[in-house]
Scaffold this active site. Structure first.
Site, short mmCIF file in Angstrom:
data_model
loop_
_atom_site.label_atom_id
_atom_site.label_comp_id
_atom_site.label_asym_id
_atom_site.label_seq_id
_atom_site.Cartn_x
_atom_site.Cartn_y
_atom_site.Cartn_z
N HIS A 174 0.84 -1.19 0.00
CA HIS A 174 0.00 0.00 0.00
C HIS A 174 0.88 1.24 0.00
O HIS A 174 1.96 1.25 0.57
CB HIS A 174 -0.97 0.01 1.19
CG HIS A 174 -0.33 -0.26 2.51
ND1 HIS A 174 0.03 -1.53 2.92
CD2 HIS A 174 0.04 0.57 3.52
CE1 HIS A 174 0.57 -1.47 4.12
NE2 HIS A 174 0.59 -0.20 4.51
N HIS B 123 0.61 5.18 1.15
CA HIS B 123 -0.13 6.17 1.92
C HIS B 123 -0.10 7.50 1.17
O HIS B 123 0.97 7.95 0.75
CB HIS B 123 0.54 6.41 3.28
CG HIS B 123 0.63 5.21 4.17
ND1 HIS B 123 -0.19 5.03 5.27
CD2 HIS B 123 1.45 4.13 4.16
CE1 HIS B 123 0.12 3.91 5.88
NE2 HIS B 123 1.13 3.34 5.23
P1 5GP Z 1 1.84 0.18 7.37
O1 5GP Z 1 1.74 -1.29 7.05
O2 5GP Z 1 2.11 1.02 6.16
O3 5GP Z 1 2.83 0.47 8.47
O4 5GP Z 1 0.48 0.67 8.00
C1 5GP Z 1 -0.75 0.06 7.77
C2 5GP Z 1 -1.83 1.14 7.80
O5 5GP Z 1 -3.07 0.50 7.71
C3 5GP Z 1 -1.85 2.02 9.06
O6 5GP Z 1 -1.79 3.38 8.67
C4 5GP Z 1 -3.18 1.68 9.73
O7 5GP Z 1 -3.78 2.79 10.33
C5 5GP Z 1 -4.00 1.16 8.56
N1 5GP Z 1 -4.98 0.15 8.92
C6 5GP Z 1 -4.83 -0.90 9.76
N2 5GP Z 1 -5.95 -1.65 9.82
C7 5GP Z 1 -6.83 -1.06 8.97
C8 5GP Z 1 -8.18 -1.39 8.58
O8 5GP Z 1 -8.79 -2.36 9.03
N3 5GP Z 1 -8.79 -0.57 7.67
C9 5GP Z 1 -8.14 0.54 7.16
N4 5GP Z 1 -8.82 1.28 6.28
N5 5GP Z 1 -6.88 0.87 7.51
C10 5GP Z 1 -6.23 0.08 8.40
#
Ligand code: 5GP
Length: 141
Positions: free
Chosen positions: A103, A105
């Site tokens: 993903h 951001h």
């Molecule tokens: P990363 O893997 O880039 O560190 O972060 C994962 C991102 O996914 C975080 O910003 C967190 O807030 C978001 N996130 C985690 N669980 C969910 C979810 O169930 N739904 C959504 N829409 N975002 C999520």
């Protein structure tokens, strides 16, 4: 690097098994709001193809994700009156990744306003819905 896990939370969102605040979708990508936004309008762009992160995604799928991220950035700047946009992508735990489906951001930024800590405060569902509607309208317009 571990294999792709089809039971990660974003794979479940892609399959419609859990809900999301969708703002955009095309044949290769899906964009939806982060439920713990670091700033208003914080959006996640993911490929529909299964990819763990930057280390295994196919170039064409990554290109599609970046195209969508750009669309979201332009629309979010207008929708939220942002002064700038931050893009983040984390790969593997050492890189800060917590959800193991690639993903990007897309985070609208305002002059002098620091981002909240990552994945810290769960936003109110009504606020997320209103922000998703606002961003979707900017994308459609
Ligand atoms: P990363 O893997 O880039 O560190 O972060 C994962 C991102 O996914 C975080 O910003 C967190 O807030 C978001 N996130 C985690 N669980 C969910 C979810 O169930 N739904 C959504 N829409 N975002 C999520």
């Amino acid at each position: 690097m571990s294999a792709y896990d089809p039971n990660n939370i974003f794979a479940k969102i892609l399959r419609g098994e859990i809900p999301c605040f969708k703002v955009y979708e095309d044949d290769k990508t899906l964009a939806f709001l982060d439920i713990m936004p670091r700033a208003t309008g914080h959006t996640l762009v993911i490929p529909k193809a299964p990819a763990r992160n930057i280390l295994d995604i196919e170039a064409e799928d990554l290109a599609a994700v970046i195209r969508t991220a750009r669309k979201i950035a332009v629309a979010a700047k207008a929708a939220f009156g942002a002064d700038g946009i931050t893009l983040n992508q984390y790969s593997e735990p050492a890189g800060g990744q917590e959800v193991f489906h690639l993903h990007v951001h897309v985070i609208p930024r305002h002059d002098g306003v620091p981002m909240k800590p990552a994945a810290s405060i769960r936003e109110d569902m009504g606020v997320l819905k209103a922000n998703a509607d606002k961003l979707a309208a900017a994308l459609a317009g």
